[in-house]
Each structure stands twice: as C-alpha cells, then as structure tokens.
Design a protein around this motif. Structure first.
Motif, PDB file in Angstrom:
ATOM      1  N   UNK A   1       0.845  -1.200   0.000  1.00 54.92           N
ATOM      2  CA  UNK A   1       0.000   0.000   0.000  1.00 54.92           C
ATOM      3  C   UNK A   1       0.881   1.250   0.000  1.00 54.92           C
ATOM      4  N   UNK A   2       0.577   2.216  -0.883  1.00 54.60           N
ATOM      5  CA  UNK A   2       1.360   3.447  -0.937  1.00 54.60           C
ATOM      6  C   UNK A   2       0.625   4.617  -0.284  1.00 54.60           C
ATOM      7  N   UNK A   3      -0.530   4.338   0.313  1.00 56.12           N
ATOM      8  CA  UNK A   3      -1.302   5.352   1.033  1.00 56.12           C
ATOM      9  C   UNK A   3      -1.776   6.496   0.143  1.00 56.12           C
ATOM     10  N   UNK A   4      -2.299   6.158  -1.028  1.00 55.32           N
ATOM     11  CA  UNK A   4      -2.759   7.216  -1.936  1.00 55.32           C
ATOM     12  C   UNK A   4      -4.216   7.572  -1.707  1.00 55.32           C
ATOM     13  N   UNK A   5      -4.920   6.779  -0.933  1.00 57.13           N
ATOM     14  CA  UNK A   5      -6.323   7.056  -0.591  1.00 57.13           C
ATOM     15  C   UNK A   5      -7.286   6.979  -1.769  1.00 57.13           C
ATOM     16  N   UNK A   6      -6.830   6.471  -2.912  1.00 60.42           N
ATOM     17  CA  UNK A   6      -7.756   6.350  -4.051  1.00 60.42           C
ATOM     18  C   UNK A   6      -8.917   5.424  -3.694  1.00 60.42           C
TER      19      UNK A   6
ATOM     20  N   UNK B   1     -11.595   7.323  -1.986  1.00 60.01           N
ATOM     21  CA  UNK B   1     -12.330   8.207  -2.900  1.00 60.01           C
ATOM     22  C   UNK B   1     -13.396   7.458  -3.693  1.00 60.01           C
TER      23      UNK B   1
ATOM     24  N   UNK C   1     -13.324  11.431   1.906  1.00 56.96           N
ATOM     25  CA  UNK C   1     -12.612  10.211   2.272  1.00 56.96           C
ATOM     26  C   UNK C   1     -13.132   9.599   3.564  1.00 56.96           C
TER      27      UNK C   1
ATOM     28  N   UNK D   1     -10.191   2.492   5.198  1.00 55.40           N
ATOM     29  CA  UNK D   1      -9.507   3.645   5.754  1.00 55.40           C
ATOM     30  C   UNK D   1      -8.026   3.343   5.881  1.00 55.40           C
TER      31      UNK D   1
ATOM     32  N   UNK E   1      -4.169   4.823   7.020  1.00 57.85           N
ATOM     33  CA  UNK E   1      -3.365   5.886   7.642  1.00 57.85           C
ATOM     34  C   UNK E   1      -1.890   5.512   7.604  1.00 57.85           C
ATOM     35  N   UNK E   2      -1.071   6.555   7.594  1.00 58.51           N
ATOM     36  CA  UNK E   2       0.381   6.376   7.543  1.00 58.51           C
ATOM     37  C   UNK E   2       0.998   7.134   8.713  1.00 58.51           C
TER      38      UNK E   2
ATOM     39  N   UNK F   1      -9.399   0.113  -8.369  1.00 60.93           N
ATOM     40  CA  UNK F   1      -8.686   1.379  -8.553  1.00 60.93           C
ATOM     41  C   UNK F   1      -7.262   1.343  -7.995  1.00 60.93           C
ATOM     42  N   UNK F   2      -6.981   0.423  -7.087  1.00 62.01           N
ATOM     43  CA  UNK F   2      -5.673   0.420  -6.400  1.00 62.01           C
ATOM     44  C   UNK F   2      -4.524   0.342  -7.407  1.00 62.01           C
ATOM     45  N   UNK F   3      -3.654   1.371  -7.427  1.00 62.25           N
ATOM     46  CA  UNK F   3      -2.607   1.395  -8.443  1.00 62.25           C
ATOM     47  C   UNK F   3      -1.523   0.337  -8.231  1.00 62.25           C
ATOM     48  N   UNK F   4      -1.370  -0.163  -7.017  1.00 63.48           N
ATOM     49  CA  UNK F   4      -0.283  -1.115  -6.800  1.00 63.48           C
ATOM     50  C   UNK F   4      -0.786  -2.539  -6.607  1.00 63.48           C
TER      51      UNK F   4
END
Lengths: 620, 136
Positions: free
Chosen positions: B12-17, B20, B32, B38, B40-41, B125-128
């Motif tokens: 997880x890169x914590x982009x919050x997509x 959204x 959000x 949810x 958090x970083x 949607x998760x980019x990674x």
C-alpha cells in the motif's frame, strides 16, 4: 471563461487566523479570486499584494502565511494532493511559495476551507487545530524544539491518526532563512523561508481533520476519467521504473547529460555518480514506495538505514551528494534525514554548504572560522557537523543559516561562485550547457527554482531549437507548470513523466466547477499570476533591474573543465537576446517591468492602481 | 472462509484512491471519511506504520452482537447494517475490535465495507494491486 459562479471544486470558505489576538474568522472565498486566479499560487499572490503593506519585514507580524488549495485538490483526480504555501520571503525579500503533496490540502478542503491565511504573531508557541469548520489555537510549549517527525507523531497521537499535520522544525524556530514546512514525514514546501516566517509567528504546526464533503458539479464524469487515467498510467511502460526509483532516475540522466551539480556547480559530471544513483538507492536502501493523495504513479522512495527512515529524491541526493562531492549514499541519506527532521530545505542547504566548501578550499574561510571543521568537498562528517551548526546557529553556522546571499555579503569574492538567483539558491540542474534552463531559473517568480519550468529536458532533446522558439516554449512551460499546475492543486508529474494529456485536467476542471474552462482561459490566468507576482516584487523592491533576471556568473565565465561537454559555458550575448525576447513575449519593458497595456489586457487594472498607491507608476 | 477485502500493507502506498471511489460508490460524494476502507500512515519510533481498516465480515460479528436493535445481519457471509432499523447509536462502532466501522457527522448509519456486491471498487482502482478481494 464564462462569468458564472463555480458550481463545485471549491468549499467557498477561507479561514483567517489572527495569532496576535488569538482569534479566527471564517470568510467567503471571493468569487473574483476563484474566477480570475483559480487557486493555489494565484490566491497567494493576489492576497499578498492586496493585504500586506509594502516593504514589511518578512519576519514581522505584518507578514502573512497562506496555505491555499486549488479547485481540484482533494477531488478524485490524478495527483490531487497538492497544497501551496507562500508569504513574503525572508531570504529574497520578494514573493515566495512552495507546494507540497501528501494529504494536507485535501484534508483542509474536507474540513471546509479553500485556504488558511495566518496573520500576526503569537507571544508563546502555539499550533492551530482545524476540524470541520472550527478552529482552535492551542498552546505548543511542549512541542517547541521538537523535530518534525516527533511533532507530527505527537499531534497524531493527540488528535487521531487520520489528521494531517504540517509543521516546522528547529530550523524554522531558529529562523534559518531556508527553513520550510514539513508534512507527512517528509513532504516539504516553501523553500525560501516559509518555515522561518512561521517560526517568527511562533506557530509550530497546523493540524487538520476534515470529515466533510467537497461539492462537485459532475462527479460521475470525474470518476470515469479517473478510472481511465489510473488504468492508462498503470499500464504504461515507464510505470515500473518510475515507482521503483521515482525522481532518483534523474541522477544518472543528469550525469550523462552533463547537467549534474558537482562541487558547487563547478563541474557537471560526477565521477562517482554511480554510487549515489537510483539503482544504488533501490538495491541497498529502498524499503517501500509511498504516494501522495490520489496518486496513481507513486514516487516516494521510503528508505531505511540503521534505525532511520527517510524519503529520498533527486534534488536532495544531487545537492547533498554530488554538489558536495560526497559519494557515500548512506551519509547522504543521513543528511537528508537531518534536514527533514530539522525542517529545512535540502536544495538550499546543499547549495550553501557547497559554497562554504569552495570558500574553505580557496582559503577565504579558515578552520578558525569553522571552529576546526575541515569543510572540504567530500568530507561528509564535516557537512553533517555544519548542518547541526546551521540549525542551532552556532559559530559560522549562523552566517550559513542566512543563505548564500549573506555569505556573499561577508565574503565579497564569493560573488563569482555564488549559485543563486534573486538570493534563492539554484536547485539541482547545472546549466553550463543549457542557457534555456538558466533563463528558467533566472525568471522563476520565487527565485531560482525548477518547479516553474523544468526546461532542461526539452532543451537537450532539441539542440537545434532557435532562440525564439526556445523562449516561447519556456514561457509556455512556465505558464503550464507555474501557472496551471500551481493553481489547480494537482501534481504535474503525471503530465511531465507519463505524458498525461493536459486536456485531462481541463476536462476535470470543467466537471468539478461546471465552468466552461478552456486551455486559453488557463493560459490567461497563468499570465495574470506571473504579472501579479512580478508586480509584487517591484512593489517590494521599489524598482526592477534587468540583472535581477540574470543567472549566476559561473555559468557565463567558467567553462566546464571535464566530461564530454568540456569547455561548455553560456554565451552572454545569447542570454541577453533570450532575456530580451522573454520580456517582449511577456509584454514587459526592456528592464523586465510589466507594461500597463499588458496588465489591462489581463484585466489587472487594480494592480496598476495598487502600485500607484506605493508611488510606482508602471510604464505604458 | 468468509468473503472479504484484504490489504497488503507492505504494498500500500497510502494514496487514498480506495477511499475516494468508496465514497463515490456508496454516497455519491467526495469525502474520504465516507468510506468503508480507511488507510493511515504514521512513523512511530522510526518504524513505518501503515494501518488499513476495513470490515473482515467476521463470523459471528462482534458488531451484530453489540447491536440492541438487530440492525446488523449476515447475508451470504456479508455483514450488513439495515438502515431502517439502525438508530445511529454507535454501539457497533465501539464493539468492533478492528476499528472497521465509523461514525461520521451528519450520517446516521455507521459506515462500513459492504463488498460492493462482489465487485469492490477499491480493488479495481488500487494502483499497486495492494487490495485483494477474497471471495468465499
């Protein structure tokens, strides 16, 4: 652009906090500001010009610090995590701003605000807590003196992990002139001293918690576009390399193209660049990737060494590595860690240390001055010691904390090799071979910085470009990066690195605001912003001279002595021609002053009046 | 095995997509906090802590047991809050040991993951590729 009101994208509220009176006030976001200046940098420039008196001391209560988002910040739009922070700079005496990613900007909008304007000065250290339309000014005696990560974690323990924290470190408290604002453990913004201005106001941090909604005109379209963009970017060939190394890929690129800053920009090829490259970082230090809010192409390189965690990017490693002749990646990472914790800009720090090392090697600074520190190129220990001396303003560190300009004042001979424009230190692109990039630095509205125009790659790819074309392209690029992106509230890297179509942002703006915005409207806004900022500088300095838009002497006078581009330097005549064209295309005089006609065309009659009120009559 | 969302917090890169698109899907909103997932970083004592909170659809669910109004039921392994029975008291939020439910101002029913009917938006949607849908 149509004259209608925006139907979304903005929260419509601005939070104004007066630290002197410990009071806050919520105002409507003026429609004029949204329509004519869009957001981010546009807001900051206009508010500073309108609301602050001329010639104020940047570190006095009269200065204002503004955190401003754009209409796309916090929305489901690729890279919508940006917030811009600006004020009058204590380093340059002119306009300054910086943008940072993370999720502070989005949180601010979820909390119901397009911007925060901070005024006055507190007697005791405080922080501001913002939650869903409310605000509180809280005592921060216990946080004063803490490093940025300790401050952020403490505040998150107190207010919940979902909060966004932007804070200053000891550098800002001690008024180091290139202290910045740090958010999310390493997202930094406000190079030319925003941190020092916050320090002067005794404001340690801003904590924001927002659970609200941002109104949007056409959310369905935004989501359709977002899904499409995420898929496209994820499938891009460059995705893999980019997310593994991020901007660190640039180290070797710059070295191969002779534009890496080496030993205070004296040379442009570093013999040990391979030791501080993206690959070395990836192989030996990198531990995970991190992204900003809504970013489909995350580039944050979280690195771990010993018990430290730090994020590395190109500018930091080039400035604290190659520019100081240091080739030990671990040591560079440690210095980056220190500057992030102390809350100061790694670019300016690397530049200042580079100049100090050069002065030391030339015998202008002696070991007596440095308190016995052997401040030679390549001496990482010495550089680290110097960082501590700068932050705590010990000995010569107190002078270095004032920036390159102060060093020149103290050691006049340093003028020849001081790498700055408008008293702000040059960032990590050496321009002996790139007059266009030099012009980009010299005409950047915040003093030397690459964020307005990373022109070097276009310039090197098209060596046969005529100078007319070069200057036109440069202005176009400044208007896009420094105008459009600084105002709309998104990151530009998807456009720069992945070629994401500009049309995407325009369609997103239309969907968000319901306004029929075109690229040409945005270009007009960008022109407006550039002219307002230039007028702000002129008002603050009382005049303008052509030489304020010159790059450092070194690029003209000292050709490279090594590497494939040995002998390269910028030809002064060529530069003069380019600058002349630049002024002409911008609608400015031969001395770089905006003409009344130019301002009138942009609907900026109020700016002409504002300058007249300060006894400055702009030329026709 | 119950169906659920799993987050690989290392990736997880914590982009919050994810948050959204979740708020879009369930509330047609940009917010959000109106999200069943949810992220958090935090960096705590030099250690990175990425925390992902999302309903595990546990069986039997702690939240259902805590609900005095029988507003929480399990449908084909999916823990669901019935909006018409829920009073918004928030007992379920306190009962969840994983912090996967949340109350948001101006929204009566606590917000939690409902797996989007078997085709979760966050996964898409998760980019990674850090979010995975584990079906029964």
């Amino acid at each position: 652009m149509s004259q209608l009101d925006p139907k979304g994208g903005y929260t419509g509220k601005i939070l104004r906090v007066d630290l002197s009176r410990r009071k806050y006030r919520i105002e409507e976001t003026p429609r004029d500001l949204m329509i004519r200046f869009l957001g981010g940098r546009g807001f900051i420039a206009k508010i500073l010009l309108d609301e602050t008196a001329p010639h104020i001391d940047p570190l006095s209560p009269d200065n204002k610090v503004i955190f401003a988002t754009g209409p796309l910040t916090g929305l489901p739009v690729a890279g919508s995590g940006k917030c811009v922070v600006g004020c009058k700079s204590p380093e340059s005496g002119g306009y300054c701003d910086g943008n940072f990613g993370g999720y502070f900007g989005p949180m601010l909008k979820y909390a119901g605000f397009d911007a925060i304007v901070i005024e006055g000065r507190s007697e005791r250290p405080v922080y501001i807590y913002v939650e869903d339309g409310q605000c509180e000014i809280v005592n921060a005696d216990d946080l004063w003196g803490s490093t940025t990560s300790v401050c952020e974690t403490t505040l998150k323990e107190r207010h919940g992990r979902e909060c966004a924290v932007a804070c200053i470190g000891p550098a800002g408290e001690n008024l180091v002139k290139y202290a910045n604002v740090i958010h999310d453990y390493g997202r930094a913004g406000g190079r030319p001293g925003v941190g020092a201005v916050l320090g002067s106001k005794k404001l340690k941090a801003i904590v924001v918690r927002g659970t609200g909604e941002i109104p949007v005109h056409d959310l369905d379209s935004l989501i359709v576009m977002l899904r499409d963009v995420v898929r496209k970017l994820r499938d891009s060939q460059f995705y893999d390399t980019w997310t593994r190394q991020g901007t660190m890929v640039t180290i070797l690129w710059s070295n191969e193209n002779s534009c890496l800053p080496v030993r205070n920009f004296r040379e442009a090829v570093f013999e040990n660049a391979h030791k501080i490259s993206g690959e070395v970082m990836e192989k030996f230090l990198k531990y995970r990737t991190r992204g900003c809010f809504a970013c489909p192409t995350p580039c944050g390189n979280l690195c771990r060494f010993g018990k430290h965690v730090v994020e590395l990017d190109y500018e930091q490693v080039a400035m604290l590595g190659a520019n100081l002749g240091i080739d030990d990646m671990l040591h560079v990472a440690y210095m980056v860690k220190l500057s992030d914790e102390y809350g100061m800009d790694t670019i300016s720090l690397g530049n200042v240390l580079g100049l100090a090392m050069e002065l030391y090697e030339r015998g202008l600074i002696t070991s007596e001055d440095t308190g016995g520190v052997e401040l030679r190129f390549g001496n990482a220990e010495a550089a680290t010691q110097m960082i501590e001396m700068i932050v705590h303003r010990k000995g010569i560190g107190s002078i270095l904390a004032e920036g390159v300009a102060k060093l020149v004042e103290k050691y006049p001979e340093a003028r020849k090799f001081a790498m700055q424009c408008k008293n702000v230190e040059i960032s990590a692109y050496n321009c002996h071979i790139a007059p266009g990039m030099a012009l980009a630095y010299a005409t950047s509205p915040i003093g030397a910085h690459h964020k307005d125009a990373w022109f070097i790659s276009i310039e090197l790819k098209n060596p046969d470009m005529s100078i007319e074309e070069k200057v036109q392209k440069l202005i176009w690029m400044q208007n896009i990066r420094g105008g459009l992106f600084e105002c709309i509230g998104t990151c530009r890297l998807q456009w720069v690195e992945f070629g994401l179509d500009l049309d995407y942002y325009i369609r997103a703006l239309r969907a968000a605001t319901g306004l029929e915005i075109t690229l040409s409207d945005l270009m007009t806004i960008a022109e407006r912003v550039y002219n307002v900022i230039r007028c702000y500088w002129i008002r603050e300095l009382g005049h303008w001279k052509r030489e304020y838009d010159y790059p450092p002497q070194r690029w003209f006078e000292e050709p490279l002595t090594s590497g494939p581009r040995k002998g390269a330097r910028i030809d002064r005549e060529t530069y003069e021609k380019m600058l002349q064209l630049y002024y002409k295309y911008r609608g400015w005089t031969e001395d770089g002053v905006p003409r009344k006609e130019t301002l009138r065309k942009l609907g900026l009659e109020d700016i002409i009046e504002a300058l007249r009120a300060s006894d400055i009559e702009l030329p026709d | 095995m119950v169906p659920r969302i799993e987050v690989d917090t290392e990736r997880c890169v914590c982009c919050h997509l994810c948050e959204l698109v979740c708020s879009y899907r369930h509330f047609h909103s940009v917010s959000t906090s109106r999200s069943g997932i949810r992220i958090t970083f935090t960096i705590f004592k030099d250690d990175v802590l990425v925390d992902a909170r999302v309903c595990r659809h546990c069986d039997p669910p702690y939240c259902a047991r805590a609900c005095e109004y029988d507003a929480i039921v399990v449908n084909n392994g999916i823990v669901t809050i019935l909006g018409d029975r829920c009073t918004g008291c928030g007992d379920c939020v306190k009962a969840c040991p994983y912090g996967a439910l949340r109350k948001v101002p101006n929204v009566k029913v606590p917000i939690k993951c409902d797996l989007c009917g078997g085709d979760p938006e966050c996964v898409k949607v998760c980019p990674t590729g850090a979010i995975r849908y584990v079906s029964a």
